[in-house]
Design an enzyme around this catalytic site. Structure first.
Site, mmCIF file in Angstrom:
data_model
loop_
_atom_site.group_PDB
_atom_site.id
_atom_site.type_symbol
_atom_site.label_atom_id
_atom_site.label_comp_id
_atom_site.label_asym_id
_atom_site.label_seq_id
_atom_site.Cartn_x
_atom_site.Cartn_y
_atom_site.Cartn_z
ATOM 1 N N GLU A 151 0.901 -1.441 -0.128
ATOM 2 C CA GLU A 151 -0.065 -0.137 0.032
ATOM 3 C C GLU A 151 0.850 1.327 0.056
ATOM 4 O OE1 GLU A 151 -3.129 0.067 2.902
ATOM 5 O OE2 GLU A 151 -4.268 -1.331 1.756
ATOM 6 N N CYS A 159 8.045 12.975 1.884
ATOM 7 C CA CYS A 159 8.764 13.442 2.894
ATOM 8 C C CYS A 159 9.521 14.730 2.615
ATOM 9 C CB CYS A 159 9.876 12.235 2.703
ATOM 10 S SG CYS A 159 11.341 12.816 4.091
ATOM 11 N N CYS A 161 12.468 15.945 3.917
ATOM 12 C CA CYS A 161 13.728 16.270 4.431
ATOM 13 C C CYS A 161 14.810 16.713 3.259
ATOM 14 C CB CYS A 161 14.262 14.682 4.779
ATOM 15 S SG CYS A 161 14.734 13.639 3.689
ATOM 16 N N GLU A 306 -6.820 -7.412 -0.604
ATOM 17 C CA GLU A 306 -7.189 -7.340 0.655
ATOM 18 C C GLU A 306 -8.669 -6.789 0.708
ATOM 19 O OE1 GLU A 306 -4.702 -5.248 3.449
ATOM 20 O OE2 GLU A 306 -2.974 -5.678 2.346
ATOM 21 N N TRP A 314 -9.630 0.373 11.614
ATOM 22 C CA TRP A 314 -8.947 1.998 11.570
ATOM 23 C C TRP A 314 -10.122 2.859 11.318
ATOM 24 C CZ3 TRP A 314 -10.803 2.792 6.800
ATOM 25 C CH2 TRP A 314 -10.831 1.482 5.950
ATOM 26 N N GLU A 354 -3.832 -3.938 15.077
ATOM 27 C CA GLU A 354 -5.112 -4.664 14.192
ATOM 28 C C GLU A 354 -5.491 -5.952 15.147
ATOM 29 O OE1 GLU A 354 -2.625 -4.840 10.543
ATOM 30 O OE2 GLU A 354 -4.137 -3.216 10.006
ATOM 31 N N PHE A 356 -8.196 -6.064 16.773
ATOM 32 C CA PHE A 356 -9.669 -6.188 16.737
ATOM 33 C C PHE A 356 -10.197 -6.101 15.345
ATOM 34 C CE2 PHE A 356 -8.934 -3.931 20.800
ATOM 35 C CZ PHE A 356 -9.300 -4.953 21.730
ATOM 36 N N HIS A 357 -8.992 -6.174 14.257
ATOM 37 C CA HIS A 357 -9.526 -6.342 12.611
ATOM 38 C C HIS A 357 -10.063 -7.751 12.575
ATOM 39 C CE1 HIS A 357 -9.321 -5.962 8.562
ATOM 40 N NE2 HIS A 357 -8.894 -4.802 8.645
HETATM 41 C C1 GLA Z 1 -3.991 -2.434 4.879
HETATM 42 C C2 GLA Z 1 -2.827 -2.915 4.900
HETATM 43 C C3 GLA Z 1 -3.008 -4.100 5.765
HETATM 44 C C4 GLA Z 1 -3.650 -3.912 6.981
HETATM 45 C C5 GLA Z 1 -5.302 -3.506 6.443
HETATM 46 C C6 GLA Z 1 -6.108 -3.423 7.681
HETATM 47 O O1 GLA Z 1 -4.967 -2.975 3.570
HETATM 48 O O2 GLA Z 1 -2.295 -3.375 3.597
HETATM 49 O O3 GLA Z 1 -1.699 -4.351 6.231
HETATM 50 O O4 GLA Z 1 -3.356 -3.016 7.882
HETATM 51 O O5 GLA Z 1 -5.216 -2.384 5.926
HETATM 52 O O6 GLA Z 1 -7.434 -3.160 6.933
#
Ligand code: GLA
Length: 649
Positions: A151, A159, A161, A306, A314, A354, A356-357
């Site tokens: 991601e 950044c 710097c 994902e 989050w 994470e 609680f994910h």
């Molecule tokens: C992103 C990240 C993962 C994880 C998920 C949680 O997709 O790539 O590592 O943190 O979010 O939703």
């Protein structure tokens, strides 16, 4: 059928973080993966500190055992190069690896993605680790895809710097050649910013007032390119050592920070992470738009790498997915061109941010509703294997351009900061989606000749070449407001908007007329909000006009030949679209039911919580229930049909 990787059928699985668990647990993981029909796991994304605990000292043993175990259970690996987060020893030895924010604060270690995209030290170590990973696993039978980074731009897009400043100046030198060309492009005569050397230029850090918008626009371009450069550094290593293993990195749906047209050209497989909010009853529409973008990026199937089995961790309030939604959302991704459904993550974490994910295997283990959902989805995906690799044909395209987006959503000094590109895209996408009309996304320069209808919700930044490409299109074209305003340097086109689109649209924009929050401007095509324009006709015909207020009686929507210009943001664009939809492929469905064609298949997805009736356009076989269907059918709440249409390919 074989889709994006050499794994047959559709892909199913998710992120697997075995390093968070004692080794005894791995055997159970592998056994349950096999039971659920998991065939792909993304491994080692955040494992650098475990794979190289001290500089040059590698510990691959545990990963060898994980990959062997997965392979023995029929699970292939989307193997990460493990570079998404540098290890503590690296940032302690070289603190300048960590990114610096616009206020000059260097960020601390303790989260993830803590790196400066331009750091040569980071790059050197990352190339070293990638080389070691590729050399170690080049012949491992589990390896079917490389996963570079993770991601990009999620936490670290930019950044500020000194090293980033040096890199930015290098990028500017390559773009402009000499500083006077930069002065001309950036309009540095304004506010006394004339530079006499590239060395005087810095990133747009926090300044006393608004920063030069041309500088900010180039900074956006640079930041996207700088991260891409980092990705390409790893790609070069992987290509050299494992030339036949496809490479991906997971995109983040429609992300402002990275120009995904440019990025996708560097990937073998486009993959995406999508997290529609279960609390938002409309979220399936926005996510469908992002899936259509993923399919359009390389004009081929992509991979949902994902998604969340239920709640994420989050948002401020993390609502779970009610029964049926995980399956329905998974089928939706397949409908829009994904060759599989993968999740974050396999086993729900015991610790960390994470914990609680949700996961495919929840804290409560195999007794949970979540696990039953996992098993059911695995069974469904096995029935849908013939979808892998199937293409989608769309007759409608929506134009999306990142540079224009960056200009439109400049942080300051615009006529209104309420114009948000995602809202503009959705305003057009929503009614098409509701009518079961397939939509591609396209960059402005792409050959549009295969489409019947092209919509440009906004093209604030429009070059002459882009205007020519639009003019060359001979189907129905709709152009939205505040388009053709500036050139590539964010300088207003000669004579003002619509600049190079003037001949095509046959109008002149006399003055922008942004509307205060809560103010409605009526038009004969329905109410508008947020934005209107005082336009003059050149050789276009008025189609609708403003009603009431200062703009009363003036044209709001115009038409010249096949080109419609909409100068305001209508609450509902249906009156503009409806006359142009005749003859386009579509499927009539009730509100809340999504109809999507993919190859010779028709998906009917009931996003509502009530039963819905649909009349099938053609008879076929529902792959999920292996039942022949024709005529009127009923869809249970959050249920779906995947119809193999009779006589179709
Ligand atoms: C992103 C990240 C993962 C994880 C998920 C949680 O997709 O790539 O590592 O943190 O979010 O939703």
């Amino acid at each position: 059928m074989v889709g994006l990787t050499r794994v047959p059928g559709l892909l199913f699985g998710g992120d697997y973080n075995p390093e968070q668990w004692p080794e005894e647990v791995w055997a159970e993981d592998a056994r349950l993966m096999a039971e659920a029909g998991v065939n792909l796991a993304t491994v080692a994304v955040f494992s650098w500190s475990r794979l190289e605990p001290r500089q040059g000292e590698y510990d691959f043993g545990w990963l060898d055992r994980v990959l062997d175990l997965l392979h023995a259970h029929g699970v292939a690996a989307d193997l990460a190069t493990a570079t998404a987060t540098p290890p503590p020893w690296l940032v302690r030895e070289h603190p300048d690896v960590m990114p610096v924010n616009a206020d000059g604060v260097r960020l601390e270690f303790g989260s993830r993605q803590g790196y400066c995209p331009s750091s040569p030290v980071f790059r050197e170590h990352l190339v070293r680790l990638t080389t070691a990973m590729a050399t170690r696993y080049r012949n491992h039978p589990a390896l079917v895809m490389w996963h570079i980074g993770n991601e990009y731009a999620d936490h670290t897009l930019e950044c500020f710097c000194p090293e980033s400043a040096r890199h930015f100046r290098e990028w500017l030198t390559a773009r402009y050649g000499d500083v006077d060309a930069l002065n001309a492009a950036w309009g540095t005569s304004c506010w006394g910013q004339h530079y006499t050397a590239f060395a005087q230029i810095e990133p747009p850090r926090t300044a006393p007032g608004p920063v030069n918008p041309a500088q900010v626009l180039d900074w956006r371009r640079f930041c996207s390119d700088a991260l891409l450069e980092l990705f390409l550094a790893e790609k070069a290593v992987l290509r050299a050592i494992t030339p036949f293993v496809p490479i991906t990195t997971n995109f983040m749906s429609i992300l402002h920070g990275l120009d995904y047209w440019k990025w996708s050209a560097a990937l073998d497989v486009v993959s995406d992470d999508a997290y529609p909010d279960p609390a938002d009853p409309e979220s399936h529409v926005a996510v469908a738009l992002s899936y259509d973008l993923m399919r359009s990026l390389k004009q081929q199937p992509w991979l949902l790498l994902e998604s969340a089995p239920s709640a994420v961790s989050w948002r401020e309030v993390n609502v779970p997915k009610p029964p049926g939604m995980m399956r329905l959302h998974s089928l939706q991704a397949l409908a829009h061109g994904s060759d599989g459904v993968l999740f974050f993550q396999w086993r729900q974490a015991k610790y960390g941010p994470e914990k609680f994910h949700s996961a495919l295997l929840p804290h409560g283990g195999t007794a949970t509703r979540g696990w039953q959902d996992t098993l059911r989805l695995g069974q469904d995906l096995r029935k849908l294997g013939e979808l892998a690799g199937a293409e989608t044909k769309a007759q409608v395209a929506i134009v999306l351009d990142w540079e224009s987006w960056w200009g439109l959503e400049a942080p300051e000094s615009m006529p209104s900061n309420r114009l948000k590109l995602k809202d503009l895209l959705l305003a057009w996408y929503r009614p098409l989606h509701a009518r079961g009309v397939a939509v591609d996304l396209a960059p402005p320069g792409r050959d549009l000749s295969g489409y019947r209808l092209v919509i440009v919700p906004n093209l604030y930044l429009c070059t002459d070449e882009q205007a020519e490409a639009l003019a060359a299109f001979d189907g129905e074209l709709i152009v939205g407001p505040f388009s053709g305003v500036v050139d590539a340097a964010d300088q207003v086109h000669e004579g003002g908007a619509p600049g190079p689109l003037r001949d095509l649209l046959g109008i002149e924009v006399d003055e922008f007329w942004p509307l205060q929050d809560g103010v409605t401007q009526d038009t004969t095509a329905g109410p508008a909000r947020t934005w209107a324009e005082w336009i003059r006709l050149v050789d276009a015909e008025p189609v609708a006009s403003y009603e009431g207020g200062e703009l009363h009686g003036r044209p709001a929507i115009t038409r010249k030949g096949n080109v419609t210009y909409v100068s305001c943001l209508l609450d509902d664009v249906t009156p503009v679209l409806a006359p142009l939809l005749g003859g386009l492929d579509h499927v009539d469905v009730p509100e809340g039911v999504e109809a999507v064609r993919r190859g010779g298949h028709l998906f009917l997805l009931n996003h509502t919580t009530t039963r819905q009736q649909v009349t099938l356009p053609r008879p076929g076989t529902d792959l999920l229930t292996d039942t022949a269907l024709h005529g009127d059918i009923e869809l249970a709440p959050r249920d779906a049909v995947v119809l193999r249409i009779e006589g179709d390919k």
